[in-house]
Enzyme design. Structure first.
Site, short mmCIF file in Angstrom:
data_model
loop_
_atom_site.label_atom_id
_atom_site.label_comp_id
_atom_site.label_asym_id
_atom_site.label_seq_id
_atom_site.Cartn_x
_atom_site.Cartn_y
_atom_site.Cartn_z
N ARG A 145 0.81 -1.26 0.03
CA ARG A 145 -0.01 0.01 0.06
C ARG A 145 0.84 1.16 0.00
O ARG A 145 0.40 2.42 0.37
CB ARG A 145 -0.98 0.02 1.23
N LYS A 170 3.72 11.82 -10.26
CA LYS A 170 2.91 11.22 -11.20
C LYS A 170 3.43 9.75 -11.40
O LYS A 170 4.63 10.06 -12.19
CB LYS A 170 2.37 11.97 -12.32
N GLU A 230 10.27 18.61 -23.77
CA GLU A 230 9.63 18.96 -22.44
C GLU A 230 10.07 20.44 -21.73
O GLU A 230 9.34 21.12 -21.23
CB GLU A 230 9.75 18.01 -21.30
N LYS A 233 7.82 23.33 -13.67
CA LYS A 233 7.17 22.10 -13.34
C LYS A 233 6.70 22.20 -11.96
O LYS A 233 5.42 22.22 -11.51
CB LYS A 233 7.72 20.69 -13.66
N GLU A 239 -3.91 17.92 -10.05
CA GLU A 239 -4.71 18.11 -11.37
C GLU A 239 -6.01 18.31 -11.47
O GLU A 239 -6.81 17.72 -12.11
CB GLU A 239 -4.27 17.10 -12.52
N ARG A 298 -2.48 22.41 -13.30
CA ARG A 298 -1.47 21.05 -13.63
C ARG A 298 -1.98 20.59 -14.98
O ARG A 298 -1.01 20.24 -15.69
CB ARG A 298 -1.69 20.26 -12.74
N ASN A 357 0.11 19.41 -19.72
CA ASN A 357 -0.35 18.31 -20.98
C ASN A 357 -0.25 18.99 -22.29
O ASN A 357 -0.57 18.29 -23.46
CB ASN A 357 -1.67 17.97 -20.73
N HIS A 417 0.48 17.01 -25.57
CA HIS A 417 0.29 15.28 -25.00
C HIS A 417 -0.85 14.95 -25.58
O HIS A 417 -0.85 13.62 -25.51
CB HIS A 417 0.65 15.49 -23.65
N HIS A 458 0.28 11.75 -26.84
CA HIS A 458 0.15 10.37 -26.21
C HIS A 458 -0.90 9.25 -27.44
O HIS A 458 -0.52 8.06 -27.43
CB HIS A 458 -0.67 10.56 -25.11
N HIS A 462 9.07 9.74 -26.60
CA HIS A 462 8.07 10.70 -25.82
C HIS A 462 8.19 12.10 -26.31
O HIS A 462 7.18 12.81 -26.85
CB HIS A 462 8.02 10.62 -24.44
P1 NAD Z 1 13.50 6.42 -20.67
O1 NAD Z 1 13.72 6.14 -19.26
O2 NAD Z 1 13.21 5.16 -21.67
O3 NAD Z 1 15.18 6.84 -21.13
C1 NAD Z 1 15.24 6.87 -22.65
C2 NAD Z 1 16.52 5.95 -23.06
O4 NAD Z 1 17.74 6.66 -22.58
C3 NAD Z 1 16.44 4.56 -22.56
O5 NAD Z 1 16.87 3.79 -23.54
C4 NAD Z 1 17.41 4.58 -21.24
O6 NAD Z 1 18.10 3.40 -21.24
C5 NAD Z 1 18.59 5.59 -21.73
N1 NAD Z 1 19.23 6.10 -21.00
C6 NAD Z 1 18.84 6.69 -19.70
N2 NAD Z 1 19.82 7.38 -18.98
C7 NAD Z 1 20.95 7.30 -19.94
C8 NAD Z 1 22.03 7.81 -19.48
N3 NAD Z 1 22.39 8.51 -18.67
N4 NAD Z 1 23.07 7.38 -20.55
C9 NAD Z 1 22.87 6.58 -21.67
N5 NAD Z 1 21.44 6.27 -21.89
C10 NAD Z 1 20.47 6.46 -20.90
O7 NAD Z 1 12.56 7.58 -20.90
P2 NAD Z 1 12.59 9.02 -20.88
O8 NAD Z 1 12.49 9.76 -22.09
O9 NAD Z 1 13.70 9.54 -19.62
O10 NAD Z 1 11.32 9.10 -20.23
C11 NAD Z 1 10.13 8.91 -21.00
C12 NAD Z 1 8.87 8.40 -20.14
O11 NAD Z 1 8.76 9.28 -19.05
C13 NAD Z 1 7.66 8.26 -20.79
O12 NAD Z 1 7.17 7.17 -20.59
C14 NAD Z 1 6.77 9.33 -20.35
O13 NAD Z 1 5.65 9.20 -20.56
C15 NAD Z 1 7.38 9.56 -18.84
N6 NAD Z 1 7.05 10.89 -18.29
C16 NAD Z 1 6.29 11.04 -17.26
C17 NAD Z 1 5.96 12.06 -16.71
C18 NAD Z 1 5.52 12.11 -15.15
O14 NAD Z 1 5.01 13.19 -14.85
N7 NAD Z 1 5.48 11.07 -14.39
C19 NAD Z 1 6.29 13.33 -17.36
C20 NAD Z 1 6.97 13.42 -18.39
C21 NAD Z 1 7.18 11.95 -18.85
ZN ZN Z 2 5.39 14.43 -21.08
#
Ligand code: NAD
Ligand code: ZN
Length: 363
Positions: free
Chosen positions: A122, A143, A185, A227, A237, A241, A245, A248, A252, A265
């Site tokens: 939980r 989130k 972003e 942010k 949200e 907030r 989006n 997005h 998305h 993304h």
């Molecule tokens: P990711 O975690 O997949 O990283 C991108 C790629 O880079 C991966 O292949 C990873 O292995 C590689 N990588 C990571 N760090 C590295 C480093 N230091 N050196 C070399 N390679 C590295 O993706 P991301 O772009 O970081 O995040 C995208 C995700 O975040 C999506 O799923 C999106 O929906 C989510 N997101 C969430 C929020 C939220 O508020 N929770 C906000 C925006 C995006």
């Molecule tokens: Zn995003």
């Protein structure tokens, strides 16, 4: 750089800078985690060979009981199967309610590990250790989610971390495509809230090669500040907030329609932002002085139009299934002017017309 992230339910520290990973043991002690506490590092198979040993050694030297769990790198890991497997590993390691999960990686690791933390027994504590530029966005705000084949981030929770430890030295190994993804972003944060930052970006970040050193750190810092200020006002949200989006709704839909991982993304969000601007021009009946936004985006190598393979009616269906839609009415964030956005309800037939026009004009 230090910040305190404040939301209605929690305050937590964010540490940003080269080498800040070193403070992890003292940070943990300040969170009342005595030596012997079980720490469960979640990372992916790209980040693990680069940084896992270093982080593990740091924590083991401080006499924590450290476990690691490695997921495959990429968006596909934000699935129910990987979520379940991670829970299984956590149970097998005997994590208890005092244990802490450490999300070492990008947004995928952060979202998955955060959702595991939100639901394991939980809810237990977790720390975000972002390793991508994109994670300046995902690691702040609480989130956490996994995807469903029917929609992105459909299963999740609000669960704030105990701390964010953002060691920018980890970003040096980030491939160009991932830097670009995260930069989308950064641009989003500027477009929705900060005209001056937008002007700075246009003047200072001519190409992705400019995203290093002090300029990269500034982008991260500004992005986080924007942010954090939005999340402070509206954690769950119910209002502003939703502005985050921007780009997005279509973004998305594209990710889900093309198959997770086909576009990063940020690439999907970049196309989504251009579409949001396109719709804004029609909705408000004005054209932006920044009409050349697509050229600016193209200069960084972003896609600026819909892939020719996608069918616009299918995209519309996905947009109607978005979490922001109510009763199947699409609600999009539109840009009134730079730094000023609002959420607007749009009718299906208008949207489809605009999607088709956008597809024809190629961005
Ligand atoms: P990711 O975690 O997949 O990283 C991108 C790629 O880079 C991966 O292949 C990873 O292995 C590689 N990588 C990571 N760090 C590295 C480093 N230091 N050196 C070399 N390679 C590295 O993706 P991301 O772009 O970081 O995040 C995208 C995700 O975040 C999506 O799923 C999106 O929906 C989510 N997101 C969430 C929020 C939220 O508020 N929770 C906000 C925006 C995006
Ligand atoms: Zn995003």
């Amino acid at each position: 750089i230090e910040r305190t992230i404040e939301t209605a339910t929690k305050r937590y520290p964010l540490l940003l800078g080269d080498g800040v990973a070193r403070v992890l043991p003292s940070l943990l002690r300040s969170l009342s985690c005595p030596p012997g506490t079980k720490l469960f590092i979640v990372t992916d198979d790209t980040v693990a060979p680069l940084y896992l040993d270093e982080v593990r050694a740091l924590l083991a030297a401080a006499e924590y009981d450290v476990y690691a769990y490695v997921i495959p790198s990429g968006e596909a890991a934000k699935s129910f199967d990987h979520y379940y497997a991670c829970q299984t590993a956590a149970l097998q390691c005997g994590l208890d309610r005092r244990s802490v999960i450490i999300a070492l990686g990008g947004g995928v690791v952060g979202d998955l590990a955060g959702f595991v933390a939100a639901t394991y027994m939980r809810g237990i504590r977790y720390i975000q250790m972002p390793t991508t530029l994109l994670a300046h966005d995902s690691a702040v705000g609480g989130k956490v989610a996994i995807n469903h084949p029917l929609g992105k981030n459909m299963i999740g929770a609000f669960h704030q971390p105990e701390a964010v430890v953002y060691d920018t030295s980890f970003l040096r190994t980030l491939p160009e495509r991932e830097l670009r993804s995260g930069f989308a972003e950064v641009i989003k944060h500027a477009l929705i809230r900060d005209r001056r930052f937008y002007d700075w970006l246009r003047a200072e970040i001519k190409t992705l090669a400019d995203l290093q050193g002090g300029k990269l750190a500034y982008c991260i810092e500004k992005g986080i500040d924007i942010k954090a200020s939005v999340v402070r006002e509206d954690e769950k949200e119910t209002g502003v907030r939703a502005h985050l989006n921007f780009g997005h709704t279509l973004g998305h839909a594209l990710e889900s329609e093309l198959g997770y991982g086909a576009l990063t993304h940020g690439e999907a969000v970049a196309v989504g932002m251009l579409f949001a601007v396109f719709v804004s021009e029609r909705f408000y009946g004005r054209s932006f002085a920044e009409h050349r936004l697509a050229d600016w985006f193209a200069g960084y190598g972003f896609p600026v139009s819909l892939p020719t393979t996608v069918q616009t009616p299918r995209l519309l269906e996905k947009m109607k299934g978005d979490k922001k839609a109510y009763a199947g009415t699409v609600r999009m964030v539109l840009l009134f002017e730079i730094g000023d956005v609002e959420v607007v309800e749009l009718e299906d037939d208008n949207l489809l017309t605009w999607l088709d026009e956008f597809a024809r004009q190629g961005g």
